[in-house]
Scaffold this active site. Sequence first.
Site, PDB file in Angstrom:
ATOM      1  N   GLY A 104      -6.187  -2.044   2.646  1.00 27.59           N
ATOM      2  CA  GLY A 104      -6.883  -2.977   1.660  1.00 27.59           C
ATOM      3  C   GLY A 104      -6.825  -4.363   2.012  1.00 27.59           C
ATOM      4  CB  SER A 105      -6.277  -5.903   5.290  1.00 27.55           C
ATOM      5  OG  SER A 105      -6.841  -4.779   6.359  1.00 27.55           O
ATOM      6  CG  ASN A 140      -2.382  -5.530   0.566  1.00 31.14           C
ATOM      7  OD1 ASN A 140      -1.664  -6.106   0.036  1.00 31.14           O
ATOM      8  ND2 ASN A 140      -3.594  -5.593   0.804  1.00 31.14           N
ATOM      9  CE1 TYR A 196      -0.758  -3.853  -9.434  1.00 29.61           C
ATOM     10  CE2 TYR A 196       0.887  -4.874 -10.681  1.00 29.61           C
ATOM     11  CZ  TYR A 196       0.269  -4.934  -9.493  1.00 29.61           C
ATOM     12  OH  TYR A 196       0.386  -5.516  -8.362  1.00 29.61           O
ATOM     13  CB  SER A 197       4.333  -2.088 -14.746  1.00 25.60           C
ATOM     14  OG  SER A 197       4.054  -3.794 -15.027  1.00 25.60           O
ATOM     15  CE  LYS A 233       1.247  -2.426  -6.667  1.00 28.49           C
ATOM     16  NZ  LYS A 233       0.917  -2.242  -5.207  1.00 28.49           N
TER      17      LYS A 233
END
Length: 233
Positions: A10-11, A82, A158-159, A162
């Site tokens: 994802g860069s 990432n 999302y939380s 992660k």
Amino acid sequence: MDKRIVLITGSSTGLGLTTAVRLKKMGYTVYITSRTVEKAKKVAEEIGTSCVALDVTDEESVVKAAESIKTKEGRIDILINNAGIPGGFSKPAEIDAAAMKNVFDTNVFGLVSVTHHFLSLLEKSSFPVIVNVSSGLGSFGQVQNPDKIESKVNSLAYSSSKTAVSMLTVQYAKGLPNIKVNAADPGPTNTGENFSNGIQTLEEGSDAIIKLATIDPTGPTGCFFNRDGIIPW
């Protein structure tokens, strides 16, 4: 000594791109990735790095990327997981299983897929390192601390994704003792994309990633860092 070889998922934009530019300037051999070969080549040409097409949600794409790097380099020294998506900002009551799956496909299962298929290349390194880009929004310690900005955000998909990344980090660190595996929290960063309200610059947001990617053999493993140091899980 050969240059250390870094692959960053994802860069092609945001934090991943900033990390790639910084590591390139530090003398690392950097492979940036994007879901399409056209985008990967365009960005790589602009910043002077190597590239490979890689979609973390497509296992065939991950396998082809690993095979490509194996042919070109024979190894990687540093894997930076990432790639991630926020998955929108709906209220918890509005989020169904499909929405959760969409976020987990990239943020969790994508990370596992890439790590799994690149492990054999990391094992060819004399000093392999994995950096998983997590978030303070996945930290129980941060989101339950009223003094932290993370406590003001309610982001179910999302939380929780992660938080899963953080546990993956701990378990990989335990199960892969010959590889340094750590999690980085970029902090509230303005990426100019999905997180435009962040108070940090991309440079500041990439600090923790850079720090963990460039550790030496005496560095930590199984830890969670932001740019100021260790943070709670």
